[in-house]
Scaffold this active site. Structure first.
Site, PDB file in Angstrom:
ATOM      1  N   LYS A 113       0.841  -1.210   0.000  1.00 17.21           N
ATOM      2  CA  LYS A 113       0.000   0.000   0.000  1.00 17.21           C
ATOM      3  C   LYS A 113       0.867   1.248   0.000  1.00 17.21           C
ATOM      4  O   LYS A 113       1.715   1.431   0.885  1.00 17.21           O
ATOM      5  CB  LYS A 113      -0.873   0.039   1.267  1.00 17.21           C
ATOM      6  N   TYR A 114       0.614   2.082  -0.982  1.00 14.51           N
ATOM      7  CA  TYR A 114       1.268   3.393  -1.063  1.00 14.51           C
ATOM      8  C   TYR A 114       0.182   4.462  -1.028  1.00 14.51           C
ATOM      9  O   TYR A 114      -0.894   4.267  -1.611  1.00 14.51           O
ATOM     10  CB  TYR A 114       2.035   3.532  -2.383  1.00 14.51           C
TER      11      TYR A 114
END
Ligand code: G3P
Length: 294
Positions: A113-114
């Site tokens: 997750k960014y």
């Protein structure tokens, strides 16, 4: 137990393997899991260590996070486990990517997750080139989702984009509209980005996500319990979503925009106040819990 499985994949939004197991026993399956720094900080074992006066070093923090996702990994199906990099507003794409590379090696079914920022999207761009699966989080606008689409084009694996429904509702806007608008926009695309409806606060958010054919939805255990208690309703074509906030007040519609998915991703206006606030909240929750005395 659930007999009529919806097309939308169901993920548990949490940070505790025991909770995932419990949801799995209620539903009969769990397709995947999403975690984030605030949720990991609430993990009961971490809470216990902190309560006994222990302050975690950065290495211990990463170890704890790794142990949690390694315990969750075998419990879930093919939607995988989303692991979030530790990013504040100054973290560079290169720093995020290097964390992402390491986290991706923790489990066989990881999604990294960014945050949906310029640096987060640069990290995502680098990741998909290395065949690291990604989930772009803290998405609050159609423009952001357009940029996610373009930045990750060519990815061999599905890319997830996570619109945060409840947090838009919190400020009087209809968060479900963002899911609807992104789904409509992506109809003109190649299907490589899957919409993961997130920040689900109640049963109607879940049902609306099913009705909009979101590919995935991530749900806190409290809401899967609500769903089970109402005997697992699935919306039919007569379902209408009542866009009302927590106090019953009508939510402001978010209009659809015509956006060209052939433009460079940097050309979209991806700034969103809630993305900035979301990053600050994750950092604050994590730091205040794990390094209380630091
Ligand atoms: O799925 C995203 C989620 O963890 C954030 O939810 O309720 O804090 O907006 P919430």
């Amino acid at each position: 137990m659930l007999t009529n499985k919806p097309k939308t994949k169901i993920l548990v939004d949490g940070g505790d393997p025991d909770e995932t197991l419990r949801v799995k026993s209620v539903l009969g399956f769990v397709d995947g899991q999403t975690t984030n720094p605030s949720l990991i900080a609430k993990n009961p074992e971490i809470q216990q260590r902190i309560a006994s006066g222990h302050t975690l070093t950065p290495t211990e923090e990463a170890d704890e996070y790794r142990k949690i996702v390694q315990a969750i990994s075998p419990l879930v199906g093919d939607a995988g486990v989303s692991i979030e990099v530790f990013a504040d507003l100054d973290t560079s794409a290169e720093e995020m990517f290097s964390q992402g590379e390491e986290m991706f090696s923790w489990i066989p079914n990881a999604y990294i997750k960014y945050p949906c920022t310029h640096e987060g999207l640069r990290a995502a761009e680098m990741s998909v080139q290395q065949e690291i699966r990604v989930n772009i989080t803290l998405c609050f606008s159609q423009e952001q989702a357009a940029a996610v689409y373009v930045a990750t084009k060519g990815s061999r694996e599905p890319v997830y984009v996570s619109p945060f429904v409840g947090r838009l509702d919190d400020r009087g806007e209809d968060g479900i509209d963002v899911v609807k608008n992104i789904k409509t926009m992506y109809k003109n695309g190649d299907g490589h980005v899957h919409v993961l409806s997130a920040s689900i606060r109640h049963l109607d958010h879940l049902l609306a996500s099913f009705a909009l054919n979101a590919e995935l939805v991530t749900v806190p255990a409290k809401v899967t319990d609500e769903w089970a208690a109402s005997n697992f309703p699935i919306p039919d074509q007569n379902f209408t979503y009542k866009a009302v906030g927590a106090n019953g007040q009508p939510l402001k519609p978010i209009p659809y925009k015509e956006l060209d998915l052939n433009l460079p991703w940097q050309s979209f206006d991806i700034a969103h106040e809630l993305t900035t606030k979301g990053i600050q909240k994750f950092v604050a929750d994590y730091r205040s819990t794990l390094q209380r005395s630091a």
